[in-house]
Design a protein around this motif. Structure first.
Motif, short mmCIF file in Angstrom:
data_model
loop_
_atom_site.label_atom_id
_atom_site.label_comp_id
_atom_site.label_asym_id
_atom_site.label_seq_id
_atom_site.Cartn_x
_atom_site.Cartn_y
_atom_site.Cartn_z
N ILE A 172 -28.04 48.08 -6.70
CA ILE A 172 -27.02 47.46 -6.17
C ILE A 172 -26.95 47.44 -4.90
CG2 ILE A 172 -24.60 47.16 -6.51
CD1 ILE A 172 -25.05 48.04 -9.47
N THR A 173 -26.83 48.71 -4.15
CA THR A 173 -26.43 48.64 -2.72
C THR A 173 -27.57 48.13 -2.02
OG1 THR A 173 -25.45 51.07 -3.04
CG2 THR A 173 -26.31 50.53 -0.70
N LEU A 174 -29.06 48.19 -2.45
CA LEU A 174 -30.08 47.60 -1.63
C LEU A 174 -29.82 46.15 -1.66
CD1 LEU A 174 -33.19 49.73 -2.81
CD2 LEU A 174 -31.58 50.09 -0.99
N GLY A 175 -29.36 45.50 -2.83
CA GLY A 175 -29.00 44.26 -2.88
C GLY A 175 -28.05 43.74 -1.95
N GLU A 176 -27.15 44.52 -1.49
CA GLU A 176 -26.09 44.09 -0.54
C GLU A 176 -27.04 44.37 0.77
OE1 GLU A 176 -23.12 47.18 -1.38
OE2 GLU A 176 -22.40 46.14 -3.43
N LEU A 177 -27.60 45.27 1.03
CA LEU A 177 -28.16 45.33 2.36
C LEU A 177 -29.23 44.24 2.51
CD1 LEU A 177 -28.80 49.39 2.26
CD2 LEU A 177 -26.88 48.04 3.75
N THR A 178 -29.82 43.75 1.67
CA THR A 178 -30.89 42.95 1.84
C THR A 178 -30.20 41.47 2.45
OG1 THR A 178 -32.16 43.41 0.01
CG2 THR A 178 -32.27 41.11 0.39
N LYS A 179 -28.80 41.10 1.78
CA LYS A 179 -28.14 40.07 2.30
C LYS A 179 -27.82 39.94 3.85
CE LYS A 179 -26.21 37.69 -1.88
NZ LYS A 179 -24.92 37.13 -2.16
N ARG A 180 -27.26 41.60 4.00
CA ARG A 180 -27.08 41.52 5.36
C ARG A 180 -28.54 41.60 6.38
NH1 ARG A 180 -23.93 47.40 5.59
NH2 ARG A 180 -24.19 47.04 7.98
N ALA A 181 -29.49 41.96 5.89
CA ALA A 181 -30.86 41.76 6.74
C ALA A 181 -31.15 40.47 6.92
CB ALA A 181 -31.74 42.61 6.03
N TRP A 182 -30.84 39.56 5.81
CA TRP A 182 -31.37 38.19 5.85
C TRP A 182 -30.54 37.44 6.75
CZ3 TRP A 182 -32.29 37.14 -0.11
CH2 TRP A 182 -33.56 37.86 -0.41
N ALA A 183 -29.35 37.82 6.73
CA ALA A 183 -28.45 37.00 7.65
C ALA A 183 -28.73 37.12 9.34
CB ALA A 183 -26.62 37.76 7.46
N ARG A 184 -29.53 38.17 9.24
CA ARG A 184 -30.03 38.63 10.75
C ARG A 184 -31.69 37.90 10.89
NH1 ARG A 184 -27.66 42.60 13.67
NH2 ARG A 184 -29.16 42.11 15.08
N HIS A 185 -32.06 37.41 9.92
CA HIS A 185 -33.31 36.93 9.71
C HIS A 185 -34.49 38.19 9.80
CE1 HIS A 185 -32.16 32.95 10.06
NE2 HIS A 185 -31.36 33.10 11.12
N VAL A 186 -34.21 39.43 9.34
CA VAL A 186 -35.01 40.24 9.09
C VAL A 186 -35.56 40.33 7.69
CG1 VAL A 186 -35.02 42.97 9.09
CG2 VAL A 186 -33.82 41.83 10.95
N GLN A 187 -36.81 40.38 7.46
CA GLN A 187 -37.51 40.56 6.40
C GLN A 187 -37.16 41.77 5.59
OE1 GLN A 187 -41.40 37.75 6.57
NE2 GLN A 187 -41.41 39.31 8.22
N VAL A 188 -37.24 41.56 4.28
CA VAL A 188 -37.00 42.71 3.51
C VAL A 188 -37.93 42.98 2.10
CG1 VAL A 188 -35.26 43.78 1.71
CG2 VAL A 188 -34.50 42.90 3.93
N MET A 189 -38.31 44.02 1.96
CA MET A 189 -38.95 44.34 0.52
C MET A 189 -38.14 45.28 -0.03
SD MET A 189 -43.17 44.31 1.58
CE MET A 189 -42.90 45.54 2.74
N ILE A 190 -38.12 45.43 -1.39
CA ILE A 190 -37.46 46.45 -1.99
C ILE A 190 -38.42 47.45 -2.74
CG2 ILE A 190 -35.68 46.92 -3.88
CD1 ILE A 190 -34.55 45.42 -1.69
N GLU A 191 -38.21 48.75 -2.71
CA GLU A 191 -39.01 49.51 -3.20
C GLU A 191 -38.61 50.05 -4.87
OE1 GLU A 191 -40.20 52.60 -0.72
OE2 GLU A 191 -40.79 51.62 0.97
N GLY A 192 -39.44 50.01 -5.51
CA GLY A 192 -39.15 50.37 -6.96
C GLY A 192 -39.60 51.61 -7.66
N PRO A 193 -39.33 51.37 -8.92
CA PRO A 193 -39.14 52.89 -9.74
C PRO A 193 -40.48 53.63 -9.72
CG PRO A 193 -39.17 50.91 -11.12
CD PRO A 193 -38.93 50.38 -9.73
N GLY A 194 -40.69 54.91 -9.81
CA GLY A 194 -41.86 55.77 -10.09
C GLY A 194 -42.25 55.76 -11.43
N HIS A 195 -41.58 56.55 -12.41
CA HIS A 195 -42.05 56.88 -13.67
C HIS A 195 -40.97 56.32 -14.60
CE1 HIS A 195 -44.29 60.94 -12.83
NE2 HIS A 195 -43.78 60.28 -11.57
N MET A 196 -41.56 55.60 -15.63
CA MET A 196 -40.73 54.90 -16.81
C MET A 196 -41.69 54.56 -17.72
SD MET A 196 -39.73 51.25 -15.38
CE MET A 196 -38.52 52.03 -14.52
N ARG A 197 -40.92 54.38 -18.92
CA ARG A 197 -41.72 54.03 -20.08
C ARG A 197 -42.15 52.55 -19.88
NH1 ARG A 197 -37.70 57.27 -21.88
NH2 ARG A 197 -38.16 58.94 -23.23
#
Length: 432
Positions: A246-271
């Motif tokens: 959720i926090t990363l989603g908020e930071l993504t919007k802040r980055a995009w407002a400055r035209h900075v590209q974003v990728m989100i890193e995701g989970p390691g272990h899961m079923r």
């Protein structure tokens, strides 16, 4: 018209040289690419100082890309050996290489890497801070963390992993969670420890706007790290992971407002049955930003075979919409990967990515159709040419040659392809 970043250019309707190359490579309409880069749904990592780069697009409608982790540690600090791995990774067409160096002449290695690599280069600056300053973690200041980030940008790094989502609120959620394996992210654990030792906020969160200034100056793509990714099946999709997302989603919007590209890193272990839902969660909570996953590893019981557990999860994640797979080698959880470990990890990740592309339609299946045609014709040379690893396919064939050269030693003259070809052509079937 001037622009600062690829995202800024796209917002202004400017098709940059890098975007044009991506559109041609992917067969995507340039206007559609412009729209998706402007909206943040596709990232084109391309630092202005990375002159040897052959750019790639990561995101919606693109082929699934793979990343190879390399770099030196205190126990294994042979720069030339790591550079040999880099050359082979590029030869095997990995789209990105992450330098995870944490000891010694990290700057020298990073600059040599940027100079020689046609693939995108990623780093994790917090790894470098301890070696860069030759200080204990508790003695590093917030200013010094920011300066390391800036140095990596100046050196030409295309994307940087920053664990900005593990702020004090996320840390408090983790502390209450009773996790089985705590925090397994190296960068996340370092920052959590730093916050505990200093009693201060994570500088990458508190001073996020300063990071955006640096990213905009050099056109660095932010890879927002998953400090709270699950390190075992028992911890998957828990409160810590989701709070951080959720926090990363908020930071993504802040980055995009400055035209900075974003990728989100995701989970390691899961079923296995949780993977598609996690992809959907990321796409929803992070507004369609490209998703970069480590694995996911679908079981915890396979040290020595985690390139397989990762490829299984990666194929499912990619088919569900993940855009970028971080390779995992057989050495995961055991040691720094060797040259051969790296090759095994690359092929496993490439197979997973290709399987995902077939599922989501970003690959037209012509490669697979060509292999099917070669197999029907029992054209072994063509099969080797089409194989994802021609060297291994040729070696296996050479090591066990059949009596009937048109077949293999599994079936010999009982080969179904050979015999069906004869039947369909109106010929006798001679098995004995």
């Amino acid at each position: 018209m001037a622009y600062t970043t690829q995202m800024d250019a796209a917002a202004k309707g400017i098709l940059t040289e890098q975007m044009r190359a991506v559109a041609e490579k992917e067969g995507m309409d340039p206007d559609l690419l412009l729209a998706r880069v402007a909206a943040g749904r596709i990232a084109v990592p391309a630092n202005k100082n990375h002159k040897s780069l052959v750019p790639e697009g990561i995101g919606e409608g693109m082929r699934t890309k793979i990343n190879v982790n390399l770099g030196v540690s205190k126990d294994c600090c042979n720069l030339d050996a790591e550079l040999d791995k880099v050359k082979e990774a590029i030869n095997l067409k990995a789209e990105a290489i992450m330098d995870l160096s944490s000891y010694g002449k990290t700057g020298e290695f990073r600059r040599r890497l940027v100079e020689m690599s046609t693939a995108s280069i990623g780093t994790v600056p917090v790894y470098d801070a301890v070696g860069f300053y030759d200080k204990d973690l508790a003695d590093i200041t917030a200013d010094e963390f920011i300066r390391v980030f800036e140095q990596h940008a100046k050196d030409g790094v295309d994307f940087m992993t920053v664990h900005a989502g593990i702020n004090r609120n996320t840390a408090a959620t983790f502390a209450r969670s009773g996790r089985k394996l705590n925090i397994v992210s190296r960068g996340g654990s370092l920052l959590y420890a730093w916050m505990q030792l200093k009693g201060e906020e994570n500088p990458f969160y508190e001073r996020f706007d300063e990071l955006l200034d640096i990213c905009a100056e050099y056109d660095v793509t932010l890879s927002l790290g998953d400090a709270c990714r699950p390190g075992c099946i028992a911890d998957s999709t828990d409160a810590s992971q989701i709070h951080e997302l959720i926090t990363l989603g908020e930071l993504t919007k802040r980055a995009w407002a400055r035209h900075v590209q974003v990728m989100i890193e995701g989970p390691g272990h899961m079923r296995l049955n949780e993977i598609a839902a996690n992809v959907q969660l990321e796409k929803r909570l992070c507004h369609g930003a490209p998703f970069y996953v480590l694995g996911p590893l679908v079981t915890d019981i396979a040290p020595g075979y985690d390139h397989i557990t990762s490829a299984i999860g990666g194929a499912v994640a990619g088919a569900a919409g993940a855009d970028f797979l971080c390779y995992v080698t057989p050495a995961e959880h055991l040691r720094l990967p060797t040259y051969d470990d790296m090759r095994e990890g690359i092929f496993a990740a490439k197979i997973a990515a290709h399987a995902a592309d077939l599922a989501k339609g970003t690959d037209d299946g012509k490669w697979d159709d060509a292999m099917a045609d070669a197999r029907r014709a029992l054209d072994w040379e063509k099969m080797f040419e089409l194989a994802i690893d021609p060297e291994k396919a040729r070696r296996y064939r050479k090591e066990s040659f059949p009596e009937d050269s048109s077949t293999c030693t599994m079936c010999g003259k009982m080969c179904s392809v050979r015999n069906m070809n004869s039947v369909m052509d109106g010929k006798d079937v001679n098995i004995i």
